[in-house]
Design an enzyme around this catalytic site. Structure first.
Site, PDB file in Angstrom:
ATOM      1  N   LYS A   1       0.887  -1.228   0.052  1.00  0.00           N
ATOM      2  CA  LYS A   1       0.072   0.034  -0.071  1.00  0.00           C
ATOM      3  C   LYS A   1       0.855   1.194   0.104  1.00  0.00           C
ATOM      4  CE  LYS A   1      -2.184   1.551   3.887  1.00  0.00           C
ATOM      5  NZ  LYS A   1      -2.039   3.067   3.907  1.00  0.00           N
TER       6      LYS A   1
ATOM      7  N   ASP B   1      -3.675   4.339  -1.486  1.00  0.00           N
ATOM      8  CA  ASP B   1      -4.327   4.677  -0.560  1.00  0.00           C
ATOM      9  C   ASP B   1      -4.476   6.304  -0.390  1.00  0.00           C
ATOM     10  OD1 ASP B   1      -5.962   4.855   1.855  1.00  0.00           O
ATOM     11  OD2 ASP B   1      -4.149   4.392   3.049  1.00  0.00           O
TER      12      ASP B   1
ATOM     13  N   LYS C   1      -7.246   8.319  -0.429  1.00  0.00           N
ATOM     14  CA  LYS C   1      -8.655   8.699   0.199  1.00  0.00           C
ATOM     15  C   LYS C   1      -8.974   9.883  -0.468  1.00  0.00           C
ATOM     16  CE  LYS C   1      -7.421   6.645   4.566  1.00  0.00           C
ATOM     17  NZ  LYS C   1      -5.868   6.339   4.695  1.00  0.00           N
TER      18      LYS C   1
ATOM     19  N   ASP D   1     -13.014  15.134  -3.080  1.00  0.00           N
ATOM     20  CA  ASP D   1     -13.303  16.634  -3.708  1.00  0.00           C
ATOM     21  C   ASP D   1     -14.280  16.396  -4.320  1.00  0.00           C
ATOM     22  OD1 ASP D   1     -12.465  18.955  -4.502  1.00  0.00           O
ATOM     23  OD2 ASP D   1     -10.517  18.663  -4.417  1.00  0.00           O
TER      24      ASP D   1
ATOM     25  N   THR E   1     -10.361   4.088  10.740  1.00  0.00           N
ATOM     26  CA  THR E   1     -10.288   3.179  11.949  1.00  0.00           C
ATOM     27  C   THR E   1      -9.492   3.999  13.217  1.00  0.00           C
ATOM     28  OG1 THR E   1      -8.225   2.492  10.867  1.00  0.00           O
ATOM     29  CG2 THR E   1     -10.186   0.902  10.693  1.00  0.00           C
TER      30      THR E   1
ATOM     31  N   ARG F   1       2.428  -0.449  11.021  1.00  0.00           N
ATOM     32  CA  ARG F   1       3.580  -0.623  12.043  1.00  0.00           C
ATOM     33  C   ARG F   1       3.954  -1.765  12.644  1.00  0.00           C
ATOM     34  NH1 ARG F   1       0.733   4.442  14.436  1.00  0.00           N
ATOM     35  NH2 ARG F   1      -1.276   3.271  13.204  1.00  0.00           N
TER      36      ARG F   1
HETATM   37  O1  C5P Z   1       0.642   1.318  11.182  1.00  0.00           O
HETATM   38  P1  C5P Z   1      -0.913   0.758  10.745  1.00  0.00           P
HETATM   39  O2  C5P Z   1      -1.229  -0.850  10.808  1.00  0.00           O
HETATM   40  O3  C5P Z   1      -1.809   1.159  11.767  1.00  0.00           O
HETATM   41  O4  C5P Z   1      -1.301   1.189   9.413  1.00  0.00           O
HETATM   42  C1  C5P Z   1      -2.677   1.097   8.820  1.00  0.00           C
HETATM   43  C2  C5P Z   1      -2.552   1.606   7.400  1.00  0.00           C
HETATM   44  O5  C5P Z   1      -3.969   1.682   6.848  1.00  0.00           O
HETATM   45  C3  C5P Z   1      -1.947   3.300   7.366  1.00  0.00           C
HETATM   46  O6  C5P Z   1      -1.414   3.325   6.231  1.00  0.00           O
HETATM   47  C4  C5P Z   1      -3.216   4.179   7.610  1.00  0.00           C
HETATM   48  O7  C5P Z   1      -3.130   5.325   7.041  1.00  0.00           O
HETATM   49  C5  C5P Z   1      -4.410   3.163   6.601  1.00  0.00           C
HETATM   50  N1  C5P Z   1      -5.749   3.229   6.910  1.00  0.00           N
HETATM   51  C6  C5P Z   1      -6.304   3.151   8.082  1.00  0.00           C
HETATM   52  N2  C5P Z   1      -7.656   3.438   8.202  1.00  0.00           N
HETATM   53  C7  C5P Z   1      -8.522   3.669   6.964  1.00  0.00           C
HETATM   54  C8  C5P Z   1      -7.830   3.536   5.626  1.00  0.00           C
HETATM   55  C9  C5P Z   1      -6.418   3.519   5.727  1.00  0.00           C
HETATM   56  O8  C5P Z   1      -5.901   2.858   8.973  1.00  0.00           O
HETATM   57  N3  C5P Z   1      -9.620   3.751   7.163  1.00  0.00           N
END
Ligand code: C5P
Length: 237
Positions: free
Chosen positions: A34, A61, A63, A66, A125, A216
């Site tokens: 991603k 990703d 998002k 606009d 999330t 992460r």
């Molecule tokens: O580090 P972590 O596992 O929290 O990363 C989650 C990834 O998913 C991040 O890149 C975040 O921007 C993305 N994301 C998210 N929630 C969403 C859509 C994408 O956490 N609704």
């Protein structure tokens, strides 16, 4: 089930070198990566081709959110290198989502590339009902997510991004062909960070997630390859 077909690793780093090194380390075990705002903002669209050249597939990703005309044109531009999946915000509304999906598919037909999946972010999330309330949305999380997912489906999108906690309800409501992509996935051994609605890889898959997105827990692990392998193992259970 091949867990590799369901795992997306978030390249949340800020340079091309770091991203390519991560891809290089993990590409034997990971098919989907991603690219998010951080990497896209620091490297520009050329990072899409750089990663594609490694043979891995890309979930972009960004998002997008606009007016319909702007989103559809941006969506055409960023999907033209042939990516696997792109997302837009469902809160951008029905017209924005429909125009983006229709334009991208028409352009893909014209240039003879596979249709990228277009999915919608329902509620981030990192948000919970309290943060929603502060933003002026007083509905419950479940009904807000269901309403936005329904709107995305009606607009012809392939699926949604949603927290693992809503997967079961979404799967039951929208059936087996609707894609559900879930970030906020945390193996038991990883820190939750700023994610508030989380589940383990095994729980997310068991609830019906089509793909899980993990950042992460892998990117900050001392041994990233080992972290991916542990997650793939966990997904199988
Ligand atoms: O580090 P972590 O596992 O929290 O990363 C989650 C990834 O998913 C991040 O890149 C975040 O921007 C993305 N994301 C998210 N929630 C969403 C859509 C994408 O956490 N609704």
């Amino acid at each position: 089930m091949d867990p590799k077909e369901k795992l997306i690793i978030a390249l949340d780093v800020d340079t091309k070198e770091k991203a390519l090194s991560l891809v290089d380390t993990l590409k034997g075990d990971v098919k989907y990566f991603k690219i998010g705002l951080e990497l896209f903002a620091s490297c520009g669209p050329s990072i899409i081709r750089d990663i594609s050249r490694t043979g891995c597939q890309i979930f972009l990703d960004l998002k997008l959110h606009d007016i319909p005309n702007t989103v559809s044109k941006a969506a055409i531009n960023v999907t033209s290198p042939g990516i696997f999946m792109l997302n837009v915000h469902a809160l951008g509304g029905y017209e924005m989502m429909k125009k983006a999906a229709d334009s991208v598919r028409q352009e893909a037909d014209r240039t003879k590339i596979a249709h990228p999946k277009i999915i919608a972010v329902t509620i981030l999330t990192s948000m919970d009902e309290m943060t929603l309330k502060k933003a002026g949305i007083s509905d419950t999380m479940d009904s807000e997510v269901l309403r936005l997912a329904g709107l995305a489906k009606e607009a012809g999108l392939d699926g949604v991004v949603a927290s693992p906690l809503e997967v079961k309800l979404l799967r039951k409501t929208f059936g087996n062909t609707f894609l559900i992509v879930t970030p906020g996935v945390r193996p038991k051994w990883a820190a939750s960070g700023d994610q508030k609605r989380i589940a383990t890889p095994a729980e997310a898959i068991a609830c019906g997630a089509s793909y899980i997105v993990v950042g992460r827990p892998v990117t900050e692990a001392a041994d990233r390859k080992e972290a991916v392998r542990k997650i793939l193992e966990e997904m199988k259970t």
